[in-house]
Design an enzyme around this catalytic site. Structure first.
Site, PDB file in Angstrom:
ATOM      1  N   LYS A 117      -2.224  -3.117   8.468  1.00 41.71           N
ATOM      2  CA  LYS A 117      -1.403  -3.221   7.251  1.00 41.71           C
ATOM      3  C   LYS A 117      -1.012  -4.759   7.160  1.00 41.71           C
ATOM      4  O   LYS A 117      -0.693  -5.362   8.068  1.00 41.71           O
ATOM      5  CB  LYS A 117      -0.341  -2.675   7.566  1.00 41.71           C
ATOM      6  CG  LYS A 117       0.751  -2.209   6.162  1.00 41.71           C
ATOM      7  CD  LYS A 117       1.768  -1.207   6.375  1.00 41.71           C
ATOM      8  CE  LYS A 117       2.646  -1.058   5.178  1.00 41.71           C
ATOM      9  NZ  LYS A 117       3.307  -2.170   4.677  1.00 41.71           N
ATOM     10  N   SER A 161       2.725  -4.782   9.947  1.00 46.40           N
ATOM     11  CA  SER A 161       3.626  -3.765  10.564  1.00 46.40           C
ATOM     12  C   SER A 161       3.558  -3.775  12.037  1.00 46.40           C
ATOM     13  O   SER A 161       2.537  -4.296  12.496  1.00 46.40           O
ATOM     14  CB  SER A 161       3.129  -2.169  10.220  1.00 46.40           C
ATOM     15  OG  SER A 161       3.657  -1.082  10.662  1.00 46.40           O
ATOM     16  N   SER A 162       4.732  -3.230  12.547  1.00 51.09           N
ATOM     17  CA  SER A 162       4.689  -3.066  14.061  1.00 51.09           C
ATOM     18  C   SER A 162       4.117  -1.917  14.522  1.00 51.09           C
ATOM     19  O   SER A 162       3.799  -1.708  15.921  1.00 51.09           O
ATOM     20  CB  SER A 162       6.090  -3.364  14.479  1.00 51.09           C
ATOM     21  OG  SER A 162       7.046  -2.355  13.932  1.00 51.09           O
ATOM     22  N   THR A 190       1.300  -2.605 -20.090  1.00 49.31           N
ATOM     23  CA  THR A 190       2.653  -2.708 -20.576  1.00 49.31           C
ATOM     24  C   THR A 190       3.468  -1.488 -20.257  1.00 49.31           C
ATOM     25  O   THR A 190       3.122  -0.391 -20.307  1.00 49.31           O
ATOM     26  CB  THR A 190       2.673  -3.088 -22.278  1.00 49.31           C
ATOM     27  OG1 THR A 190       2.044  -1.784 -22.666  1.00 49.31           O
ATOM     28  CG2 THR A 190       1.882  -4.226 -22.544  1.00 49.31           C
TER      29      THR A 190
END
Length: 451
Positions: free
Chosen positions: A335, A329-330, A198
């Site tokens: 990733k 990702s490039s 919470t």
């Protein structure tokens, strides 16, 4: 008599066979539309979604023309030969045979008059062709025959209601599919507990299944609201003509046309209880737009939960592993990004904007009719289509394949305050809170670790 400017004097368009063809349609065939459509193409010359991009609307308009022609034939307002040709031509439109004949942008001035006339012209010219093929010399006129007993002001809200009903049926099915995927995922983890949070802080333990069941419930509630608001649209003003009085329609046309529309569409349409308000107000469409917004927002809320729980996987929470649907990702090999949840979140932002536009459009309707229906129509149909595909993608390419990481779940349970809550019941909240501050909880074992 009105003296039209020279550049408009011959622009109203008929289907007289002496009229020059309008060129080629989007499919490379001879265009069936006439002067009013050509003028609207010139006036609304901008890029944007076209009528042929929304076949539900074209089908719905064709159904209205079929119902009107049947009612006029029954009432003796149209010669049977002409009515039958109009019905046959409109049926071809309803079946998708002439989608390329509707090149106008959905967004336009005039409350949709150009859209209505595009349909009237196409149906009229095609009906004339059918009559000529049967050896008849009769010519069908877009206003005198196809639009008999109608106005754009009652045709468009009726057709939009049918189009939204059709589109929403598919959308609700996809939302149900999303809810089912959530319930199925809950069934895969009947015993597993996880750490609840919470305000992004450690809280108490709760079942993994409860998260997925709550997601299913939220989507189900939103879908039910969408069903309810769409049903309210099916009280249509067909036969109210321009301002609600029915002027220009034969006596009994409204009741006959609505009954015919219910039969040819298969939808439980009824006559609007107050045709004047049905023409003047866009509020029923706004209600549907807001229901679509709630559905998208509920899906985005689920996407936000999953994206957060999948964060990391090493430096974040990392309790959920989302399906790796593409490289993230490039430049950073390995990733993987939560692209499907992010898609749903962005869809919800766009749909929220369309709901805001609908509210603004409804607020500026004046007197007997609102001219702002096109922007509401565009947002509604586009939003329903995106939500339909988005819900299916979310269910199939994300939720169905997600997995809970048992090691991360178990490690994070060390932060649970479950036993602290239990101990506070006997020892008092303040005593347990003081111990928590001096010896922060580190295990799931309970409050005895705090002493």
């Amino acid at each position: 008599m009105t003296n039209w400017p020279d550049h408009l004097a011959n622009n109203w368009g008929t289907v007289d066979e002496r009229e020059e063809p309008a060129g080629k349609d989007g499919d490379g065939r001879e265009a069936l539309y006439g002067g009013q459509t050509r003028r609207a193409l010139a006036n609304f010359d901008f890029r944007g979604p076209r009528l042929h991009d929304h076949p539900d609307l074209i089908r719905a308009l064709a159904l209205v023309k079929i119902a009107a022609a049947r009612a006029n034939r029954r009432l003796g307002s149209l010669a049977p030969e002409v009515a039958d040709a109009v019905i046959a031509a409109a049926r071809e439109v309803q079946q998708g045979s002439h989608d390329g004949q509707f090149p106008l942008p959905v967004l336009q001035g005039g409350g949709g008059t150009s859209t209505n006339m595009n349909v009237n012209e196409v149906v009229a010219r095609r009906a004339t062709q059918l009559l000529r093929g049967r050896g008849s010399e009769s010519a069908v006129h877009p206003n005198n025959h196809v639009n008999r007993g109608q106005s754009t002001n009652d045709v468009m809200p009726t057709a939009i209601a049918l189009a939204v009903h059709s589109a929403s049926t598919r959308t609700v099915e996809s939302l149900d599919r999303l809810a089912d995927a959530c319930r199925a995922k809950a069934g895969e983890y009947p015993e597993t507990e996880r750490l609840g949070r919470t305000c992004l802080q450690d809280a108490v333990a709760l079942p993994v299944a409860s998260l997925h069941r709550s997601h299913a419930y939220g989507i189900g509630q939103a879908a039910d609201e969408l069903r309810t608001t769409v049903r309210a649209l099916l009280k249509v003003p067909l036969g109210a003509t321009a301002v609600g009085t029915g002027l220009g329609a034969a006596p009994g046309f409204s009741a006959a046309a609505v009954a015919e529309l219910a039969e040819v569409s298969g939808c439980p349409v009824e006559a609007a209880e107050d045709p004047y308000w049905a023409l003047a107000s866009l509020e029923p469409f706004v209600a549907v737009s807001e229901a679509v917004d709630r559905c998208a927002r509920s899906a985005a809320r689920i996407a936000t939960d999953l994206r957060l729980l999948a964060s990391g996987p090493v430096g974040g929470i990392g309790e959920i592993e989302l399906p790796a649907v593409q490289a993230g990702s490039s430049i950073m090999p390995g990733k993987v990004n939560p692209v499907i949840p992010e898609l749903m979140m962005q869809m919800s932002f766009q749909i929220a904007g369309e709901a805001a536009s609908a509210r603004a459009a409804a607020a500026v309707g004046e007197l007997e009719v609102s001219a702002m229906a096109p922007v509401v129509t565009l947002g509604l149909l586009g939003g329903l289509e995106r939500l339909d595909s988005g819900a299916r993608i979310f269910a199939d390419r994300c939720i169905a394949g997600l997995r809970w990481n048992a090691d991360a779940v178990r490690a994070n349970l060390a932060g649970s305050l479950t036993q602290a809550v239990v101990a506070a019941g006997s020892e008092g909240y303040d005593a347990i809170a003081r111990r928590a501050h001096t010896a922060p909880h580190t295990t799931y074992a309970g409050a005895d670790e705090l002493s």
